[in-house]
Write a protein that holds these residues in place. Structure first.
Motif, mmCIF file in Angstrom:
data_model
loop_
_atom_site.group_PDB
_atom_site.id
_atom_site.type_symbol
_atom_site.label_atom_id
_atom_site.label_comp_id
_atom_site.label_asym_id
_atom_site.label_seq_id
_atom_site.Cartn_x
_atom_site.Cartn_y
_atom_site.Cartn_z
ATOM 1 N N HIS A 1 27.561 -4.262 -29.009
ATOM 2 C CA HIS A 1 27.839 -5.701 -28.954
ATOM 3 C C HIS A 1 29.203 -6.042 -28.372
ATOM 4 O O HIS A 1 30.233 -5.872 -29.013
ATOM 5 C CB HIS A 1 27.710 -6.373 -30.325
ATOM 6 N N ASP B 1 31.944 -5.683 -31.272
ATOM 7 C CA ASP B 1 32.247 -7.122 -31.211
ATOM 8 C C ASP B 1 33.733 -7.364 -30.920
ATOM 9 O O ASP B 1 34.254 -8.434 -31.215
ATOM 10 C CB ASP B 1 31.859 -7.798 -32.540
ATOM 11 N N GLU C 1 22.844 -13.965 -27.337
ATOM 12 C CA GLU C 1 23.269 -14.176 -28.727
ATOM 13 C C GLU C 1 23.090 -15.648 -29.084
ATOM 14 O O GLU C 1 23.877 -16.501 -28.684
ATOM 15 C CB GLU C 1 24.737 -13.750 -28.911
ATOM 16 N N HIS D 1 25.390 -5.908 -34.458
ATOM 17 C CA HIS D 1 26.745 -5.874 -35.038
ATOM 18 C C HIS D 1 26.697 -6.472 -36.432
ATOM 19 O O HIS D 1 26.689 -7.664 -36.609
ATOM 20 C CB HIS D 1 27.778 -6.560 -34.137
ATOM 21 N N ASP E 1 30.935 -9.397 -25.908
ATOM 22 C CA ASP E 1 30.710 -10.720 -25.295
ATOM 23 C C ASP E 1 31.462 -10.799 -23.965
ATOM 24 O O ASP E 1 32.256 -11.722 -23.736
ATOM 25 C CB ASP E 1 31.193 -11.820 -26.253
HETATM 26 ZN ZN LIG Z 1 29.075 -12.049 -30.165
#
Ligand SMILES: [Zn+2]
Length: 358
Positions: free
Chosen positions: A9, A303, A138, A223, A11
Motif C-alpha cells: 500500500h 502506507d 482506495e 494495510h 499512495d
Molecule cells: Zn492510502
C-alpha cells in the motif's frame, strides 16, 4: 542481506498530484523543496520516493488512485461530485502512465507481467530499475457507475477497496457505520466478474460483514493492524482477522504510528516518546500469526506516504528503504528464514499467483 520486498500500500499518485512531489527526485530534494510549507501535515518529512524504493529493494508495490466524493455536510476533504472524483483519478492515472514512459515504473496486471517483472528485477543490478506497480483504487466513490469499473479494469485496475474514511457511495468506511446497500453489492458482483481483488481495508464492521458475505473472489487487507493491540474501528478484531485468514487473505502491516501504538494524538505525539519503533508492527503481525498458526497471512502494506511522514512513522525509519530492517527484526523475533521471505514478499506473491491463475 537485501531481500526483495513487496509493499502492498502506497499512495504514490496522490503524492505526485496533490502533494506536488516529484517522486523521481531524492528524498533530500523533495524535503528541501517543501521547507516552510504548512498546507499538509507531513511537509518536509516525506519518506517515499523512487530512489529510496530502489535502495530498499522494494521492487513491487500496490499503488493507489484515490478520490473521495463528499455529500453536503460531510466535513472530510473530497470532491463535490463523483464525476469530479473520477476525473481526479484519471489525472492520477495519467501520472502513472507518464512515469512508465519515463522508464521509472512498470505496470503489473497479470501473471505474465508479474513473473517477467520478478525475473527482471532479480537479475538486474542497474541502479535505475523500473519499480513494478499494481494499480488499486482506495475508496470506490469515484466510480460514477459500474461502466467506470470495467474501463478501469481495462487500464489495469486490479484491486478495489470499496470504502475509505467516512460514508461512501458503495460502502461505509472508517469511523462510519452501515452496510453496502444495493450499489455496493452490485459493485462486488462486477468486481467478482472481472476478478478484481477486494481490499477489505477501511470497511467498517457492518460493511465488512456484508462484503465478505457477498463476495466470492480474492480478498486481502492491504494495510491493516489489529484492534486487540490498538483499539479503534480502523483496525480488525480477532474474529475479522480469523475470517480473513480462512479466506486466504494476506494482511499488510501498516506503519502509521497511530495504528501501531495506543494513545497516539495526531500532531502532538512523537514516535520516540511513544516508543513507536518498527518492532511494534511486528507485534501486530505476530498477533495475526498466532491466530493463523503460521506466518502465511502477513506482509507489509506500509502506507508510508498516506498523508504522514517521519513525524508519524517508527523512529528507527528514516525512509522507506529501512523496510529492509525487518529482515533482522523478524529474525531476532524467532522467525525462520523461509517465514521471513514469506513476510517480505512470498505471501503477497503467492496470493497474486493464485488470484491471477485463471
Ligand atoms: Zn492510502
Amino acid at each position: 542481506m537485501n531481500n526483495f520486498i513487496v509493499d502492498a500500500h502506497l499512495d504514490l499518485s496522490m503524492n505526485a498530484m496533490e502533494w506536488n512531489r516529484d517522486l523521481r527526485k531524492s528524498i533530500d530534494e523533495i524535503r528541501k523543496r517543501e521547507k516552510g510549507m504548512t498546507d499538509k501535515p507531513d511537509r518536509g518529512n516525506s519518506v517515499v520516493c523512487f530512489p529510496e524504493l530502489r535502495k530498499g529493494n522494494i521492487g513491487l508495490v500496490v499503488a493507489t488512485q484515490i478520490a473521495r466524493y463528499v455529500a453536503p455536510g460531510n466535513p472530510l476533504p473530497g470532491w463535490n461530485s463523483p464525476q469530479q472524483a473520477w476525473a481526479h483519478t484519471q489525472a492520477q492515472r495519467a501520472w502513472y502512465k507518464t512515469m512508465e514512459e519515463e522508464g521509472e515504473i512498470v505496470q503489473i496486471s497479470n501473471l505474465t507481467s508479474l513473473e517477467n517483472h520478478l525475473s527482471y528485477w532479480n537479475a538486474s543490478n542497474a541502479g535505475n530499475k523500473k519499480i513494478g506497480y499494481i494499480l488499486s483504487l482506495e475508496g470506490a466513490d469515484s466510480l460514477v457507475n459500474l461502466n467506470n469499473l470495467e474501463k478501469a479494469y481495462e487500464y489495469g485496475l486490479r484491486a478495489v477497496g470499496p470504502a475509505h474514511y467516512g460514508p461512501g457511495r458503495y460502502a461505509q468506511g472508517t469511523d462510519a457505520t452501515g452496510g453496502l446497500g444495493k450499489s455496493g453489492r452490485e459493485l462486488l458482483k462486477e468486481m467478482e466478474r472481472l476478478n478484481i481483488i477486494l481490499d477489505a481495508t477501511h470497511l467498517c464492521d457492518d460493511s465488512f460483514r456484508e462484503a465478505l458475505d457477498h463476495f466470492n473472489g480474492p480478498v486481502w487487507a492491504s494495510h491493516h493492524n489489529c484492534r486487540a493491540l490498538v483499539n479503534h474501528n480502523r483496525q480488525f478484531n480477532d474474529d475479522q482477522l480469523k475470517e480473513l485468514i480462512n479466506r486466504g487473505a494476506v494482511i499488510g502491516g501498516v506503519l502509521d504510528a497511530w495504528m501501531m501504538v495506543p494513545g497516539w494524538v495526531r500532531g502532538k505525539s512523537n514516535p520516540r516518546d511513544m516508543n513507536c519503533s518498527l518492532e511494534v508492527v511486528i507485534n501486530h503481525m505476530d498477533h495475526i500469526c498466532q491466530l493463523a498458526g503460521n506466518a502465511l497471512h502477513i506482509g507489509l502494506g506500509s502506507d508510508l506516504d498516506g498523508a504522514f511522514g517521519k513525524e508519524q512513522s517508527p523512529y528507527d525509519l528514516e525512509t522507506i528503504a529501512d523496510l529492509q530492517k525487518f529482515h533482522t527484526l523478524l529474525s531476532n523475533r524467532g522467525y525462520s528464514a523461509s517465514d521471513i521471505e514469506n513476510v517480505l514478499h512470498g505471501n503477497w506473491l503467492r496470493f497474486l499467483r493464485s488470484a491471477w491463475k485463471k
